[in-house]
Write a protein that holds these residues in place. Structure first.
Motif, mmCIF file in Angstrom:
data_model
loop_
_atom_site.group_PDB
_atom_site.id
_atom_site.type_symbol
_atom_site.label_atom_id
_atom_site.label_comp_id
_atom_site.label_asym_id
_atom_site.label_seq_id
_atom_site.Cartn_x
_atom_site.Cartn_y
_atom_site.Cartn_z
ATOM 1 N N THR A 60 -3.332 10.607 -9.762
ATOM 2 C CA THR A 60 -3.832 9.442 -9.030
ATOM 3 C C THR A 60 -2.879 8.262 -9.147
ATOM 4 O O THR A 60 -2.512 7.620 -8.154
ATOM 5 C CB THR A 60 -5.214 9.031 -9.578
ATOM 6 O OG1 THR A 60 -6.100 10.143 -9.499
ATOM 7 C CG2 THR A 60 -5.782 7.851 -8.805
ATOM 8 N N ASN A 64 -0.255 6.359 -6.185
ATOM 9 C CA ASN A 64 -0.483 4.954 -5.858
ATOM 10 C C ASN A 64 0.670 4.052 -6.290
ATOM 11 O O ASN A 64 1.035 3.122 -5.557
ATOM 12 C CB ASN A 64 -1.792 4.478 -6.487
ATOM 13 C CG ASN A 64 -3.006 4.901 -5.687
ATOM 14 O OD1 ASN A 64 -3.265 4.374 -4.612
ATOM 15 N ND2 ASN A 64 -3.749 5.874 -6.195
ATOM 16 N N CYS A 67 3.523 4.531 -3.774
ATOM 17 C CA CYS A 67 3.164 3.958 -2.469
ATOM 18 C C CYS A 67 3.061 2.437 -2.521
ATOM 19 O O CYS A 67 3.363 1.751 -1.529
ATOM 20 C CB CYS A 67 1.859 4.570 -1.973
ATOM 21 S SG CYS A 67 2.030 6.296 -1.429
ATOM 22 N N ASN A 68 2.651 1.897 -3.663
ATOM 23 C CA ASN A 68 2.582 0.440 -3.797
ATOM 24 C C ASN A 68 3.946 -0.208 -3.597
ATOM 25 O O ASN A 68 4.061 -1.267 -2.964
ATOM 26 C CB ASN A 68 2.035 0.064 -5.175
ATOM 27 C CG ASN A 68 0.534 0.196 -5.275
ATOM 28 O OD1 ASN A 68 -0.152 0.437 -4.289
ATOM 29 N ND2 ASN A 68 0.006 0.043 -6.473
ATOM 30 N N ALA A 104 -5.527 11.450 -3.736
ATOM 31 C CA ALA A 104 -4.988 10.091 -3.611
ATOM 32 C C ALA A 104 -4.175 9.937 -2.334
ATOM 33 O O ALA A 104 -4.243 8.911 -1.656
ATOM 34 C CB ALA A 104 -4.137 9.754 -4.829
ATOM 35 N N LEU A 108 -4.887 7.445 1.107
ATOM 36 C CA LEU A 108 -3.914 6.499 1.653
ATOM 37 C C LEU A 108 -3.380 6.932 3.010
ATOM 38 O O LEU A 108 -2.534 6.243 3.587
ATOM 39 C CB LEU A 108 -2.745 6.332 0.670
ATOM 40 C CG LEU A 108 -3.062 5.625 -0.644
ATOM 41 C CD1 LEU A 108 -1.879 5.728 -1.596
ATOM 42 C CD2 LEU A 108 -3.427 4.168 -0.405
ATOM 43 N N SER A 196 -4.416 0.897 -5.655
ATOM 44 C CA SER A 196 -3.621 0.676 -4.448
ATOM 45 C C SER A 196 -3.581 -0.798 -4.057
ATOM 46 O O SER A 196 -4.589 -1.499 -4.132
ATOM 47 C CB SER A 196 -4.191 1.488 -3.285
ATOM 48 O OG SER A 196 -3.488 1.180 -2.082
#
Length: 325
Positions: A60, A64, A67-68, A104, A108, A196
């Motif tokens: 998880t 995130n 991607c953040n 996850a 997103l 996120s």
């Protein structure tokens, strides 16, 4: 020692970048978590992140966190590659981690497009490395802070660290540690659902000169990275930094600083003063809390953070590392 390379050692990495490519708009640099590559009329944003220490929600967090960094650079995360290393032939762990990654990524709306998996017996724990990619109309750097900008933090300090404390250190926290009559560990574990910052970034990229995801070392390190990348002085008051009651309780129990623990789930942004009110209106419409925690002023060119009366020029080590060691 666990943790990031110090700036002197990191210089050996970011100064050795292979062949020159004029389509690379932003390459390796201290504080810049994502590259920017010109692709026609758009910009491809790319960021890689490893994760190994958060036991219970490794997949998880890995999705995130990667991607953040892409979101904070002005892009919508779209693709991921996934590298999984396991210390032994542990199909159960592989099943759990890949299921977390899949869930996850679906949350997103991001596709996993490749990667690599193998067993590495010398590793002490599972390790996941994600590379996230997305397209941006305009790249937003870490190092774009300008004098007079207001420093904005969404949600609160130590969100990721709170979730890790509540799970990796559940036994140490104990069941008797409560907040408003509820288990602090259970409340803290729910923070995994807030890791996120894709939506935060989607709102603020229209207003911000710079954005940054405060991961390892928390809000303090995130601010210092912005300061150094921008070659500017940032002045912040600790009392202005939002810290949730659960975070404060768990940090006090484990004797760590909420401003110096993993901070994914919050977004740092530098916004011109005249744009702050409009930005906050849009954040509120989306149910996202935020606070102004400081401002930027002209510095001496090196970049520094002033937290209350303390001048910080070297990145602190994340307080959670002492607990794992």
């Amino acid at each position: 020692m666990i943790g990031k390379l110090d700036p002197d050692d990191l210089a050996l990495v970011v100064s050795r970048t292979g062949a020159r490519d004029d389509d690379v708009l932003v390459g390796p640099g201290y504080g810049e978590d994502a590259a920017a590559i010109e692709i026609g009329d758009e910009t491809l944003v790319v960021s890689s992140d490893p994760l190994s220490l958060a036991r219970e929600r490794l997949g998880t967090l890995a999705v995130n966190v990667a991607c953040n960094d892409v979101a904070c650079s002005g892009a919508d995360p779209r693709w991921l590659t996934n590298v999984v290393f396991l210390p032994d032939d542990d199909r159960e762990t592989l099943d759990i981690v890949t299921e977390q990654i899949d869930e996850a990524a679906k949350n997103l709306d991001v596709a996993i497009v490749g990667g690599h998996s193998e067993y590495a017996p010398d590793l002490p724990r599972p390790t996941v490395t994600m590379t996230a990619m997305g397209l941006a109309d305009e790249y937003v750097p870490t190092g774009g802070v300008e004098p007079g900008d207001r420093l904005v933090l969404t949600k609160g300090a130590g969100i990721e660290g709170t979730a890790i404390l509540a799970t990796d250190f559940r036994d140490e926290v104990g069941s008797d540690t409560t907040v408003d009559g509820k288990s602090a560990a259970e409340a803290g574990e729910s923070f995994f659902e807030e890791i996120s910052v894709a939506e935060d970034a989607r709102v603020l990229r229209e207003y911000a000169h710079a954005m940054h995801d405060p991961t390892e070392g928390g809000v303090v390190t995130g601010l210092l990275e912005m300061a150094e990348a921008s070659e500017i002085r940032l002045e912040v008051e600790r009392d202005d930094v939002p810290v949730r009651d659960v975070t404060r309780t768990l940090c006090e129990t484990m004797s760590v600083d909420p401003l110096r623990i993993f901070g994914s789930g919050a977004l740092l942004a530098a916004i011109p003063e005249e744009g702050v009110e409009d930005a906050f209106d849009v954040l509120r419409d989306g149910g996202i809390s935020a606070a102004v925690i400081g401002h930027a002023v002209e510095g001496d060119g090196d970049g520094e953070l002033v937290l209350d009366d303390e001048t910080i020029a070297d990145p602190p080590r994340d307080d959670l590392y002492q607990l794992w060691e």
